[in-house]
Design a protein around this motif. Structure first.
Motif, PDB file in Angstrom:
ATOM      1  N   ALA A  67      -0.932  -6.062   6.295  1.00  0.00           N
ATOM      2  CA  ALA A  67      -2.173  -5.268   6.176  1.00  0.00           C
ATOM      3  C   ALA A  67      -3.379  -6.185   5.994  1.00  0.00           C
ATOM      4  CB  ALA A  67      -2.061  -4.297   5.000  1.00  0.00           C
ATOM      5  N   SER A  68      -3.203  -7.236   5.200  1.00  0.00           N
ATOM      6  CA  SER A  68      -4.334  -8.121   4.862  1.00  0.00           C
ATOM      7  C   SER A  68      -4.743  -9.025   6.015  1.00  0.00           C
ATOM      8  CB  SER A  68      -3.959  -8.990   3.658  1.00  0.00           C
ATOM      9  OG  SER A  68      -3.018 -10.000   4.043  1.00  0.00           O
ATOM     10  N   ARG A  69      -3.928  -9.101   7.051  1.00  0.00           N
ATOM     11  CA  ARG A  69      -4.210  -9.989   8.183  1.00  0.00           C
ATOM     12  C   ARG A  69      -4.848  -9.246   9.368  1.00  0.00           C
ATOM     13  NH1 ARG A  69      -1.683 -15.023   8.108  1.00  0.00           N
ATOM     14  NH2 ARG A  69      -0.318 -15.379   6.318  1.00  0.00           N
ATOM     15  N   LYS A  93     -15.234   5.650  -0.877  1.00  0.00           N
ATOM     16  CA  LYS A  93     -15.130   4.310  -0.255  1.00  0.00           C
ATOM     17  C   LYS A  93     -14.062   4.363   0.828  1.00  0.00           C
ATOM     18  CE  LYS A  93     -14.353  -0.541  -1.460  1.00  0.00           C
ATOM     19  NZ  LYS A  93     -15.554  -0.972  -0.698  1.00  0.00           N
ATOM     20  N   LYS A  94     -14.351   3.774   1.988  1.00  0.00           N
ATOM     21  CA  LYS A  94     -13.400   3.763   3.102  1.00  0.00           C
ATOM     22  C   LYS A  94     -12.872   2.345   3.343  1.00  0.00           C
ATOM     23  CE  LYS A  94     -15.470   7.751   5.491  1.00  0.00           C
ATOM     24  NZ  LYS A  94     -14.339   8.544   6.009  1.00  0.00           N
ATOM     25  N   PHE A  95     -11.637   2.283   3.863  1.00  0.00           N
ATOM     26  CA  PHE A  95     -10.962   0.991   4.023  1.00  0.00           C
ATOM     27  C   PHE A  95     -10.507   0.794   5.475  1.00  0.00           C
ATOM     28  CE2 PHE A  95     -10.643  -0.175  -0.431  1.00  0.00           C
ATOM     29  CZ  PHE A  95     -10.807   1.051  -1.072  1.00  0.00           C
ATOM     30  N   SER A  96     -10.524  -0.438   5.909  1.00  0.00           N
ATOM     31  CA  SER A  96      -9.972  -0.743   7.243  1.00  0.00           C
ATOM     32  C   SER A  96      -8.571  -1.334   7.128  1.00  0.00           C
ATOM     33  CB  SER A  96     -10.896  -1.715   7.979  1.00  0.00           C
ATOM     34  OG  SER A  96     -11.044  -2.912   7.226  1.00  0.00           O
ATOM     35  N   MET A  97      -8.122  -1.588   5.869  1.00  0.00           N
ATOM     36  CA  MET A  97      -6.757  -2.100   5.650  1.00  0.00           C
ATOM     37  C   MET A  97      -6.103  -1.263   4.556  1.00  0.00           C
ATOM     38  SD  MET A  97      -7.407  -6.225   5.613  1.00  0.00           S
ATOM     39  CE  MET A  97      -8.770  -6.163   4.430  1.00  0.00           C
ATOM     40  N   VAL A 131      -2.795   0.595   9.120  1.00  0.00           N
ATOM     41  CA  VAL A 131      -1.946   1.099   8.038  1.00  0.00           C
ATOM     42  C   VAL A 131      -0.596   0.404   8.153  1.00  0.00           C
ATOM     43  CG1 VAL A 131      -0.739   3.123   7.124  1.00  0.00           C
ATOM     44  CG2 VAL A 131      -3.118   3.333   7.915  1.00  0.00           C
ATOM     45  N   SER A 132      -0.193  -0.235   7.065  1.00  0.00           N
ATOM     46  CA  SER A 132       1.072  -0.972   7.020  1.00  0.00           C
ATOM     47  C   SER A 132       1.930  -0.332   5.942  1.00  0.00           C
ATOM     48  CB  SER A 132       0.782  -2.447   6.683  1.00  0.00           C
ATOM     49  OG  SER A 132       1.972  -3.177   6.533  1.00  0.00           O
ATOM     50  N   THR A 133       3.079   0.240   6.352  1.00  0.00           N
ATOM     51  CA  THR A 133       3.871   0.988   5.377  1.00  0.00           C
ATOM     52  C   THR A 133       5.373   0.943   5.653  1.00  0.00           C
ATOM     53  OG1 THR A 133       4.281   3.172   4.407  1.00  0.00           O
ATOM     54  CG2 THR A 133       3.506   3.136   6.693  1.00  0.00           C
ATOM     55  N   PRO A 134       6.173   0.606   4.624  1.00  0.00           N
ATOM     56  CA  PRO A 134       7.631   0.731   4.751  1.00  0.00           C
ATOM     57  C   PRO A 134       8.094   2.119   4.324  1.00  0.00           C
ATOM     58  CG  PRO A 134       7.126  -0.303   2.686  1.00  0.00           C
ATOM     59  CD  PRO A 134       5.799  -0.018   3.353  1.00  0.00           C
ATOM     60  N   GLY A 135       7.144   2.931   3.906  1.00  0.00           N
ATOM     61  CA  GLY A 135       7.494   4.218   3.301  1.00  0.00           C
ATOM     62  C   GLY A 135       8.145   5.180   4.289  1.00  0.00           C
ATOM     63  N   ILE A 136       9.189   5.809   3.863  1.00  0.00           N
ATOM     64  CA  ILE A 136       9.818   6.909   4.636  1.00  0.00           C
ATOM     65  C   ILE A 136       9.771   8.150   3.738  1.00  0.00           C
ATOM     66  CG2 ILE A 136      11.962   7.739   5.677  1.00  0.00           C
ATOM     67  CD1 ILE A 136      12.777   4.866   6.166  1.00  0.00           C
ATOM     68  N   GLU A 194      -2.196  13.727  12.724  1.00  0.00           N
ATOM     69  CA  GLU A 194      -3.510  14.159  13.233  1.00  0.00           C
ATOM     70  C   GLU A 194      -4.622  13.175  12.852  1.00  0.00           C
ATOM     71  OE1 GLU A 194      -1.620  15.733  11.151  1.00  0.00           O
ATOM     72  OE2 GLU A 194      -2.699  16.280   9.319  1.00  0.00           O
ATOM     73  N   ILE A 195      -4.439  12.487  11.722  1.00  0.00           N
ATOM     74  CA  ILE A 195      -5.435  11.476  11.336  1.00  0.00           C
ATOM     75  C   ILE A 195      -5.244  10.218  12.173  1.00  0.00           C
ATOM     76  CG2 ILE A 195      -6.190   9.940   9.466  1.00  0.00           C
ATOM     77  CD1 ILE A 195      -5.725  12.173   7.510  1.00  0.00           C
ATOM     78  N   GLY A 196      -3.974   9.872  12.381  1.00  0.00           N
ATOM     79  CA  GLY A 196      -3.671   8.688  13.196  1.00  0.00           C
ATOM     80  C   GLY A 196      -4.204   8.799  14.606  1.00  0.00           C
ATOM     81  N   SER A 197      -4.240  10.044  15.131  1.00  0.00           N
ATOM     82  CA  SER A 197      -4.729  10.221  16.520  1.00  0.00           C
ATOM     83  C   SER A 197      -6.249  10.422  16.551  1.00  0.00           C
ATOM     84  CB  SER A 197      -4.032  11.423  17.163  1.00  0.00           C
ATOM     85  OG  SER A 197      -4.180  12.567  16.337  1.00  0.00           O
ATOM     86  N   LYS A 198      -6.794  10.982  15.485  1.00  0.00           N
ATOM     87  CA  LYS A 198      -8.250  11.239  15.470  1.00  0.00           C
ATOM     88  C   LYS A 198      -9.048   9.940  15.331  1.00  0.00           C
ATOM     89  CE  LYS A 198     -11.765  13.840  12.877  1.00  0.00           C
ATOM     90  NZ  LYS A 198     -11.982  14.767  11.719  1.00  0.00           N
ATOM     91  N   TYR A 199      -8.494   8.996  14.581  1.00  0.00           N
ATOM     92  CA  TYR A 199      -9.182   7.714  14.377  1.00  0.00           C
ATOM     93  C   TYR A 199      -8.446   6.627  15.158  1.00  0.00           C
ATOM     94  CZ  TYR A 199     -11.550  10.147  10.590  1.00  0.00           C
ATOM     95  OH  TYR A 199     -12.292  11.045   9.862  1.00  0.00           O
ATOM     96  N   ARG A 200      -9.043   5.459  15.262  1.00  0.00           N
ATOM     97  CA  ARG A 200      -8.372   4.340  15.952  1.00  0.00           C
ATOM     98  C   ARG A 200      -7.537   3.593  14.899  1.00  0.00           C
ATOM     99  NH1 ARG A 200     -11.242   0.314  18.412  1.00  0.00           N
ATOM    100  NH2 ARG A 200     -13.022   0.601  16.987  1.00  0.00           N
ATOM    101  N   VAL A 201      -6.355   4.177  14.600  1.00  0.00           N
ATOM    102  CA  VAL A 201      -5.485   3.632  13.559  1.00  0.00           C
ATOM    103  C   VAL A 201      -4.271   2.965  14.197  1.00  0.00           C
ATOM    104  CG1 VAL A 201      -4.083   4.164  11.528  1.00  0.00           C
ATOM    105  CG2 VAL A 201      -6.189   5.454  11.963  1.00  0.00           C
ATOM    106  N   ASP A 202      -4.010   1.722  13.799  1.00  0.00           N
ATOM    107  CA  ASP A 202      -2.743   1.098  14.170  1.00  0.00           C
ATOM    108  C   ASP A 202      -1.803   1.228  12.978  1.00  0.00           C
ATOM    109  OD1 ASP A 202      -2.478  -0.122  16.837  1.00  0.00           O
ATOM    110  OD2 ASP A 202      -4.377  -1.081  16.303  1.00  0.00           O
ATOM    111  N   LEU A 203      -0.537   1.515  13.282  1.00  0.00           N
ATOM    112  CA  LEU A 203       0.458   1.754  12.239  1.00  0.00           C
ATOM    113  C   LEU A 203       1.621   0.779  12.390  1.00  0.00           C
ATOM    114  CD1 LEU A 203       1.653   3.608   9.954  1.00  0.00           C
ATOM    115  CD2 LEU A 203       2.621   5.018  11.807  1.00  0.00           C
ATOM    116  N   VAL A 204       1.865   0.001  11.336  1.00  0.00           N
ATOM    117  CA  VAL A 204       3.052  -0.863  11.285  1.00  0.00           C
ATOM    118  C   VAL A 204       4.033  -0.194  10.345  1.00  0.00           C
ATOM    119  CG1 VAL A 204       3.978  -3.109  10.580  1.00  0.00           C
ATOM    120  CG2 VAL A 204       1.753  -2.985  11.746  1.00  0.00           C
ATOM    121  N   MET A 205       5.147   0.274  10.888  1.00  0.00           N
ATOM    122  CA  MET A 205       6.117   1.018  10.083  1.00  0.00           C
ATOM    123  C   MET A 205       7.494   0.975  10.743  1.00  0.00           C
ATOM    124  SD  MET A 205       6.244   5.060   9.091  1.00  0.00           S
ATOM    125  CE  MET A 205       6.793   5.561  10.704  1.00  0.00           C
TER     126      MET A 205
END
Ligand code: PYL
Length: 259
Positions: free
Chosen positions: A133-135, A195-199, A221-226, A233-244
């Motif tokens: 996430a930090s990179r 406050k909004k975050f990019s990581m 968004v970087s998440t091991p969470g299951i 709907e948020i992932g598609s509405k914004y330009r979000v990359d997801l590492v999971m």
């Protein structure tokens, strides 16, 4: 702790390839390079003994075979013991394992028999997912949001503080949050601050923990969470990359951590 299911581990090679590409695209490094940067070393050629463990809820289908796949993906020799538990441990040591991988329902460990190093999957997973996430190369500040301060989230938050990031964090458990504030100096995240975050590093066993007010228009968004904390709907509405993915990154981090 939420236990993996055999279904979580289906198509692991596809999940690995997809996430390796996403990680490379958003950080400029692939998973192997992230691990080498994180731990400052290469894997070498240790022999990995994987031991099925029958304790608690017992053996999870696909779990040890998934570990063997991951070990081999990173170019190492590995084997699954014929027997579980203590008999399996004796077998692994007798067959010259340098590193043991085994998990009950509470702890999944990597133990290096040569240098005595040992690490839990919780810590290794929190560190690598937080590091990814930090990179994020498109991040617009050093502010980073950590959602969840359990064993995985706390380890990731600690790593990010040590890397010099401005760590904001939240957890419904007020004791977890207080511990992280007192011990790590993180800032409690309050949605009222808008406050909004990019990581974002998300480490909870819950779905939909990420809301629109938390993220920038472009976000990693970087998440091991299951299940996944990012609502589709948020992932598609914004330009979000997801590492999971369910297991690979944590195991890779474990192996590098005990070399
Ligand atoms: C390591 C995973 C990541 C998330 N949850 C953790 C989990 O499911 N732990 C239980 C693993 C049990 C393995 C079983 C076997 O097949 O050897 N004892």
């Amino acid at each position: 702790m939420a236990l993996l299911t055999p279904q979580d581990l289906e198509n692991l090679s596809v999940q690995l390839e997809e996430n390796d590409e996403i990680v490379r695209r958003v950080t400029g490094l692939n998973i192997k390079q992230i691990c080498e940067e994180l731990y400052g070393k290469e894997l070498g050629f240790p022999k990995i003994g994987i031991i099925p463990i029958t304790a608690g809820n017992g053996i999870i289908g696909n779990f040890t075979s998934s570990l063997l796949f991951i070990v081999q993906y990173f170019g190492l020799e590995g084997f699954i013991t014929e027997h579980p538990d203590i008999t399996g441990y004796y077998e692994a040591v007798s067959q010259g394992a340098d590193i043991i991988l085994m998990a009950d329902d509470h702890i999944f460990v990597a133990h290096n028999l040569r240098n005595e190093k040992i690490v839990s999957n919780h810590v290794a997973t929190g560190v690598i997912y937080a590091d990814i996430a930090s990179r994020f190369e498109e991040a617009n500040s050093k502010d980073i949001l950590v959602i969840g301060l359990g064993r995985v989230g706390y380890a990731g938050a600690c790593h990010l503080v040590n890397k010099g990031f401005n760590v904001y964090a939240c957890d419904p458990n007020k004791d977890f949050l207080k511990k992280a504030v007192d011990e790590l100096g993180i800032k409690p995240y309050c949605s009222d601050d808008r406050k909004k975050f990019s990581m974002v590093f998300e480490a909870t066993p819950n779905a939909d923990t990420i809301s629109e007010g938390m993220i920038e228009e472009r976000c990693l968004v970087s998440t091991p969470g299951i299940p996944c904390g990012l609502p589709p709907e948020i992932g598609s509405k914004y330009r979000v990359d997801l590492v999971m993915e369910p297991l690979v990154l944590g195991v890779a981090s474990m192996l590098y951590s005990v070399i």
